[in-house]
Design a protein around this motif. Structure first.
Motif, mmCIF file in Angstrom:
data_model
loop_
_atom_site.group_PDB
_atom_site.id
_atom_site.type_symbol
_atom_site.label_atom_id
_atom_site.label_comp_id
_atom_site.label_asym_id
_atom_site.label_seq_id
_atom_site.Cartn_x
_atom_site.Cartn_y
_atom_site.Cartn_z
ATOM 1 N N UNK A 114 0.830 -1.204 0.000
ATOM 2 C CA UNK A 114 0.000 0.000 0.000
ATOM 3 C C UNK A 114 0.864 1.253 0.000
ATOM 4 N N UNK A 115 2.085 1.152 0.485
ATOM 5 C CA UNK A 115 2.972 2.322 0.522
ATOM 6 C C UNK A 115 3.240 2.879 -0.872
ATOM 7 N N UNK A 116 3.243 2.034 -1.888
ATOM 8 C CA UNK A 116 3.425 2.516 -3.254
ATOM 9 C C UNK A 116 2.338 3.531 -3.590
ATOM 10 N N UNK A 117 1.093 3.177 -3.336
ATOM 11 C CA UNK A 117 -0.022 4.052 -3.660
ATOM 12 C C UNK A 117 -0.041 5.287 -2.760
ATOM 13 N N UNK A 118 0.370 5.132 -1.499
ATOM 14 C CA UNK A 118 0.463 6.287 -0.603
ATOM 15 C C UNK A 118 1.526 7.271 -1.093
ATOM 16 N N UNK A 119 2.644 6.747 -1.578
ATOM 17 C CA UNK A 119 3.693 7.618 -2.112
ATOM 18 C C UNK A 119 3.208 8.344 -3.368
ATOM 19 N N UNK A 120 2.461 7.647 -4.221
ATOM 20 C CA UNK A 120 1.877 8.304 -5.397
ATOM 21 C C UNK A 120 0.927 9.414 -4.971
ATOM 22 N N UNK A 121 0.109 9.141 -3.965
ATOM 23 C CA UNK A 121 -0.832 10.136 -3.474
ATOM 24 C C UNK A 121 -0.096 11.391 -3.006
ATOM 25 N N UNK A 122 1.025 11.212 -2.321
ATOM 26 C CA UNK A 122 1.822 12.358 -1.888
ATOM 27 C C UNK A 122 2.281 13.213 -3.056
ATOM 28 N N UNK A 123 2.639 12.579 -4.148
ATOM 29 C CA UNK A 123 3.066 13.316 -5.347
ATOM 30 C C UNK A 123 1.885 14.074 -5.942
ATOM 31 N N UNK A 124 0.731 13.425 -6.010
ATOM 32 C CA UNK A 124 -0.456 14.072 -6.587
ATOM 33 C C UNK A 124 -0.957 15.215 -5.723
ATOM 34 N N UNK A 125 -0.788 15.103 -4.407
ATOM 35 C CA UNK A 125 -1.286 16.137 -3.496
ATOM 36 C C UNK A 125 -0.327 17.311 -3.340
ATOM 37 N N UNK A 126 0.837 17.250 -3.975
ATOM 38 C CA UNK A 126 1.839 18.312 -3.832
ATOM 39 C C UNK A 126 1.404 19.622 -4.487
ATOM 40 N N UNK A 127 0.381 19.588 -5.318
ATOM 41 C CA UNK A 127 -0.107 20.789 -5.990
ATOM 42 C C UNK A 127 0.516 20.941 -7.359
ATOM 43 N N UNK A 128 -0.265 21.476 -8.272
ATOM 44 C CA UNK A 128 0.214 21.652 -9.638
ATOM 45 C C UNK A 128 0.267 20.327 -10.358
ATOM 46 N N UNK A 129 0.789 20.340 -11.574
ATOM 47 C CA UNK A 129 0.927 19.073 -12.306
ATOM 48 C C UNK A 129 1.885 18.147 -11.572
ATOM 49 N N UNK A 130 1.636 16.839 -11.608
ATOM 50 C CA UNK A 130 2.530 15.916 -10.908
ATOM 51 C C UNK A 130 3.948 15.979 -11.472
#
Length: 144
Positions: free
Chosen positions: A109-125
């Motif tokens: 699940x950490x893979x998807x959590x790490x992706x979520x962190x990138x998406x939530x950083x703001x702006x285009x990933x």
């Protein structure tokens, strides 16, 4: 039975993580993917260290494995051997749900959590961070 963890990637893709490596002695992981119409889905990729079986639960998913196009509906399944380039897309107006099994259980699940962190950083990933995160977890993006 522990409740599954829902990771909403905010791009039309939800991951409902059912069993992680710690639950199965690293034998496999299992998660449900909910793919909404027009969802942003992972780039074509292959897995270095695990195989994946995808089982259709709801709707119709278009899966491309190497040069083969496969439509998965409820009750259909496809085994994606490690090293085979694949991606998927929901080309319908309905939500699609699939169950995915990865074995051995090295994808967590950490893979998807790490992706979520990138998406939530703001702006285009940040595409560089996305690629490095994929590689860290054994998913190798393929640019055509």
């Amino acid at each position: 039975m522990k409740p599954f963890e829902i990771i909403n990637l905010g791009n039309g893709l939800e991951i409902h993580f059912c069993l992680d490596a710690t639950d199965t002695n690293a034998q496999f992981t299992m998660f449900k993917a909910v793919i909404h119409p027009n969802a942003k889905v992972p780039a074509a990729h292959y897995h270095e260290n695990f195989d994946e079986t995808i089982y259709g639960l709801k709707g119709s998913l278009t899966l491309t494995v190497d040069d083969q196009i496969i439509t998965l509906g409820p009750g259909d399944f496809h085994f994606v051997k490690r090293g085979r380039v694949h991606n998927f897309i929901n080309q319908t107006d309905e939500t699609v749900e699939v169950l995915a099994f990865a074995n051995p259980g090295v994808l967590t699940a950490n893979y998807f959590k790490d992706l979520l962190g990138i998406f939530e950083a703001g702006g285009p990933p940040d595409m560089g961070k996305l690629k490095s995160t994929m590689l860290e977890y054994g998913l190798v993006p393929v640019v055509s």
